[in-house]
Motif scaffolding. Structure first.
Motif, PDB file in Angstrom:
ATOM      1  N   PRO A  23      39.618  48.249  60.214  1.00 17.05           N
ATOM      2  CA  PRO A  23      38.801  47.322  59.440  1.00 17.05           C
ATOM      3  C   PRO A  23      37.504  47.997  59.011  1.00 17.05           C
ATOM      4  O   PRO A  23      36.846  48.662  59.827  1.00 17.05           O
ATOM      5  CB  PRO A  23      38.503  46.191  60.441  1.00 17.05           C
ATOM      6  N   GLY A  24      37.159  47.883  57.742  1.00 16.54           N
ATOM      7  CA  GLY A  24      35.907  48.453  57.251  1.00 16.54           C
ATOM      8  C   GLY A  24      36.016  49.903  56.823  1.00 16.54           C
ATOM      9  O   GLY A  24      35.037  50.495  56.363  1.00 16.54           O
ATOM     10  N   ALA A  25      37.208  50.501  56.913  1.00 15.63           N
ATOM     11  CA  ALA A  25      37.350  51.922  56.574  1.00 15.63           C
ATOM     12  C   ALA A  25      37.132  52.180  55.081  1.00 15.63           C
ATOM     13  O   ALA A  25      36.811  53.289  54.678  1.00 15.63           O
ATOM     14  CB  ALA A  25      38.731  52.425  56.984  1.00 15.63           C
ATOM     15  N   GLY A  26      37.363  51.144  54.258  1.00 10.48           N
ATOM     16  CA  GLY A  26      37.221  51.325  52.812  1.00 10.48           C
ATOM     17  C   GLY A  26      38.549  51.244  52.079  1.00 10.48           C
ATOM     18  O   GLY A  26      38.655  51.661  50.922  1.00 10.48           O
ATOM     19  N   LYS A  27      39.564  50.673  52.720  1.00 12.68           N
ATOM     20  CA  LYS A  27      40.898  50.592  52.096  1.00 12.68           C
ATOM     21  C   LYS A  27      40.838  49.784  50.799  1.00 12.68           C
ATOM     22  O   LYS A  27      41.354  50.210  49.766  1.00 12.68           O
ATOM     23  CB  LYS A  27      41.907  49.931  53.059  1.00 12.68           C
ATOM     24  N   GLY A  28      40.218  48.617  50.869  1.00  9.64           N
ATOM     25  CA  GLY A  28      40.144  47.748  49.687  1.00  9.64           C
ATOM     26  C   GLY A  28      39.349  48.402  48.567  1.00  9.64           C
ATOM     27  O   GLY A  28      39.752  48.383  47.397  1.00  9.64           O
ATOM     28  N   THR A  29      38.227  49.009  48.924  1.00 16.90           N
ATOM     29  CA  THR A  29      37.370  49.678  47.937  1.00 16.90           C
ATOM     30  C   THR A  29      38.161  50.757  47.207  1.00 16.90           C
ATOM     31  O   THR A  29      38.156  50.836  45.976  1.00 16.90           O
ATOM     32  CB  THR A  29      36.151  50.313  48.650  1.00 16.90           C
ATOM     33  N   GLN A  30      38.857  51.595  47.962  1.00 17.49           N
ATOM     34  CA  GLN A  30      39.598  52.701  47.349  1.00 17.49           C
ATOM     35  C   GLN A  30      40.847  52.208  46.624  1.00 17.49           C
ATOM     36  O   GLN A  30      41.189  52.737  45.557  1.00 17.49           O
ATOM     37  CB  GLN A  30      39.973  53.745  48.416  1.00 17.49           C
ATOM     38  N   ALA A  31      41.502  51.190  47.185  1.00 17.22           N
ATOM     39  CA  ALA A  31      42.735  50.679  46.555  1.00 17.22           C
ATOM     40  C   ALA A  31      42.427  50.184  45.138  1.00 17.22           C
ATOM     41  O   ALA A  31      43.212  50.402  44.210  1.00 17.22           O
ATOM     42  CB  ALA A  31      43.342  49.558  47.394  1.00 17.22           C
ATOM     43  N   LYS A  32      41.292  49.528  44.969  1.00 18.52           N
ATOM     44  CA  LYS A  32      40.930  49.024  43.627  1.00 18.52           C
ATOM     45  C   LYS A  32      40.740  50.185  42.646  1.00 18.52           C
ATOM     46  O   LYS A  32      41.128  50.108  41.482  1.00 18.52           O
ATOM     47  CB  LYS A  32      39.649  48.189  43.704  1.00 18.52           C
ATOM     48  N   ARG A  33      40.141  51.268  43.114  1.00 15.68           N
ATOM     49  CA  ARG A  33      39.911  52.427  42.227  1.00 15.68           C
ATOM     50  C   ARG A  33      41.229  53.127  41.880  1.00 15.68           C
ATOM     51  O   ARG A  33      41.423  53.576  40.756  1.00 15.68           O
ATOM     52  CB  ARG A  33      38.943  53.395  42.906  1.00 15.68           C
ATOM     53  N   ILE A  34      42.123  53.225  42.854  1.00 15.22           N
ATOM     54  CA  ILE A  34      43.427  53.856  42.593  1.00 15.22           C
ATOM     55  C   ILE A  34      44.203  52.989  41.597  1.00 15.22           C
ATOM     56  O   ILE A  34      44.809  53.479  40.647  1.00 15.22           O
ATOM     57  CB  ILE A  34      44.226  54.022  43.915  1.00 15.22           C
ATOM     58  N   ALA A  35      44.152  51.677  41.826  1.00 20.91           N
ATOM     59  CA  ALA A  35      44.862  50.734  40.946  1.00 20.91           C
ATOM     60  C   ALA A  35      44.373  50.886  39.514  1.00 20.91           C
ATOM     61  O   ALA A  35      45.164  50.942  38.565  1.00 20.91           O
ATOM     62  CB  ALA A  35      44.648  49.302  41.433  1.00 20.91           C
ATOM     63  N   GLU A  36      43.069  51.014  39.357  1.00 19.58           N
ATOM     64  CA  GLU A  36      42.489  51.104  38.014  1.00 19.58           C
ATOM     65  C   GLU A  36      42.892  52.422  37.348  1.00 19.58           C
ATOM     66  O   GLU A  36      43.272  52.463  36.189  1.00 19.58           O
ATOM     67  CB  GLU A  36      40.974  50.997  38.127  1.00 19.58           C
ATOM     68  N   ARG A  37      42.820  53.517  38.094  1.00 19.16           N
ATOM     69  CA  ARG A  37      43.109  54.824  37.492  1.00 19.16           C
ATOM     70  C   ARG A  37      44.563  54.963  37.053  1.00 19.16           C
ATOM     71  O   ARG A  37      44.842  55.501  35.991  1.00 19.16           O
ATOM     72  CB  ARG A  37      42.765  55.943  38.493  1.00 19.16           C
ATOM     73  N   TYR A  38      45.487  54.465  37.910  1.00 16.30           N
ATOM     74  CA  TYR A  38      46.901  54.715  37.624  1.00 16.30           C
ATOM     75  C   TYR A  38      47.623  53.508  37.018  1.00 16.30           C
ATOM     76  O   TYR A  38      48.823  53.595  36.734  1.00 16.30           O
ATOM     77  CB  TYR A  38      47.619  55.162  38.910  1.00 16.30           C
ATOM     78  N   GLY A  39      46.906  52.395  36.880  1.00 18.50           N
ATOM     79  CA  GLY A  39      47.525  51.210  36.282  1.00 18.50           C
ATOM     80  C   GLY A  39      48.646  50.635  37.134  1.00 18.50           C
ATOM     81  O   GLY A  39      49.666  50.181  36.616  1.00 18.50           O
ATOM     82  N   ILE A  40      48.481  50.711  38.448  1.00 18.83           N
ATOM     83  CA  ILE A  40      49.480  50.116  39.355  1.00 18.83           C
ATOM     84  C   ILE A  40      48.769  49.077  40.220  1.00 18.83           C
ATOM     85  O   ILE A  40      47.554  49.174  40.432  1.00 18.83           O
ATOM     86  CB  ILE A  40      50.178  51.193  40.239  1.00 18.83           C
ATOM     87  N   PRO A  41      49.493  48.074  40.727  1.00 21.57           N
ATOM     88  CA  PRO A  41      48.800  46.999  41.446  1.00 21.57           C
ATOM     89  C   PRO A  41      48.398  47.347  42.884  1.00 21.57           C
ATOM     90  O   PRO A  41      49.089  48.111  43.560  1.00 21.57           O
ATOM     91  CB  PRO A  41      49.821  45.858  41.453  1.00 21.57           C
ATOM     92  N   GLN A  42      47.283  46.758  43.288  1.00 19.93           N
ATOM     93  CA  GLN A  42      46.857  46.810  44.695  1.00 19.93           C
ATOM     94  C   GLN A  42      47.503  45.614  45.388  1.00 19.93           C
ATOM     95  O   GLN A  42      47.331  44.479  44.941  1.00 19.93           O
ATOM     96  CB  GLN A  42      45.335  46.658  44.772  1.00 19.93           C
ATOM     97  N   ILE A  43      48.240  45.880  46.435  1.00 20.57           N
ATOM     98  CA  ILE A  43      48.822  44.768  47.189  1.00 20.57           C
ATOM     99  C   ILE A  43      48.121  44.710  48.533  1.00 20.57           C
ATOM    100  O   ILE A  43      48.408  45.496  49.439  1.00 20.57           O
ATOM    101  CB  ILE A  43      50.351  44.953  47.353  1.00 20.57           C
TER     102      ILE A  43
END
Ligand code: AP5
Length: 236
Positions: A23-43
């Motif tokens: 918890p708090g590692a930054g998974k959500g923060t990074q997942a949003k950036r990956i989703a935006e760059r590659y156009g794939i969804p964050q689940i």
């Protein structure tokens, strides 16, 4: 580490990306950036569960008290929820799993799901598994400083590290920022214990299969992002 220019990244298939970390590692923060760059969804299983709690669905009613205590929602409920989401068309080019799998049983279920997809002609088989390692005291500071917006994008801020431009308002959609119900001190402790007890073995599971990549999550957000892109773009 240098990432490939964005223009080349918008259309190629990306293997499923699994983000592991406490918890708090930054998974959500990074997942949003990956989703935006590659156009794939964050689940994000946490986001889906919170939406169900907020919407008062049957799943939300079952999950609410469990989440408020910082415990894990039963595997069967979460796996069914993920299976439903992965059938959506937007997952065809790839997807990012944020907060799943979180127990060895969930990891086994996911492998079986990918294998079945392969048998039935699907493409997603070997996920890119990235674990973010972060110092314990830093985790506490990140969680206690976190604010999230109330709009569907659930944008993430931090009063210490990533403050909004205007106090308590989302920079992106102007919605009010709130503190998550499970970001209370006594619940944070429980969530970190649950991570050690139930989720660390998931990393061991992938390590034994030679599929675990560990990244330093203590670095500033942008540096972690660049390292994530590098790993994704150089994955065999
Ligand atoms: P979930 O929502 O998945 O929460 P979590 O795993 O505890 O992770 P967090 O959302 O707290 O942290 P994060 O790693 O996403 O960090 P973030 O990017 O926000 O799960 C909540 C609950 O749902 C669980 O307890 C459980 O009950 C249930 N659940 C969910 N999935 C389940 C499953 N699979 N099985 C069973 N139950 C499940 O960043 C944190 C803060 O740090 C932010 O303020 C951010 O701005 C800041 N920050 C991020 N990166 C940096 C950086 N590099 N430097 C400085 N600050 C940073």
């Amino acid at each position: 580490m240098g990432a490939t220019p964005l223009a080349q990244e918008g259309s190629r298939n990306i293997g499923p990306v699994i983000l592991l970390g406490p918890p708090g590692a930054g998974k959500g923060t990074q997942a949003k950036r990956i989703a935006e760059r590659y156009g794939i969804p964050q689940i994000s299983t946490g986001d889906i569960l919170r939406n169900n709690v907020q919407g008062g669905t049957e799943l939300g009613v079952q999950a609410k008290a469990i989440m408020a205590r910082g415990e894990l929602v039963p595997d069967e409920l979460v796996c069914n929820m993920v299976a439903d989401r992965l059938r959506d068309q937007d997952c065809e080019r790839g997807f990012i799993l944020d907060g799943f799998p979180r127990t060895p049983a969930q990891a086994g279920w996911l492998d079986a799901f990918f294998e079945h997809q392969l048998v039935t002609g699907g493409e997603h088989c070997l996920p890119i598994v990235i674990r973010m390692d972060v110092d314990y005291n830093q985790l506490i500071r990140r969680i206690t400083g976190r604010k999230t917006c109330t709009a569907p994008g659930q944008h993430i801020y931090n009063v210490y590290f990533q403050p909004p431009r205007v106090d308590n308002l989302c920079d992106i959609d102007g919605s009010t920022l709130v503190t998550r119900n499970d970001d209370r001190e006594e619940v944070i402790r429980k969530r970190l214990q649950e991570y050690e007890r139930q989720t660390r073995p998931v990393a061991d599971y992938y390590q034994q299969k030679g599929r675990l990549i560990s990244l330093n999550g203590d670095l500033p957000v942008d540096e972690v992002t660049q390292n994530m892109f590098y790993v994704i773009e150089h994955h065999p």
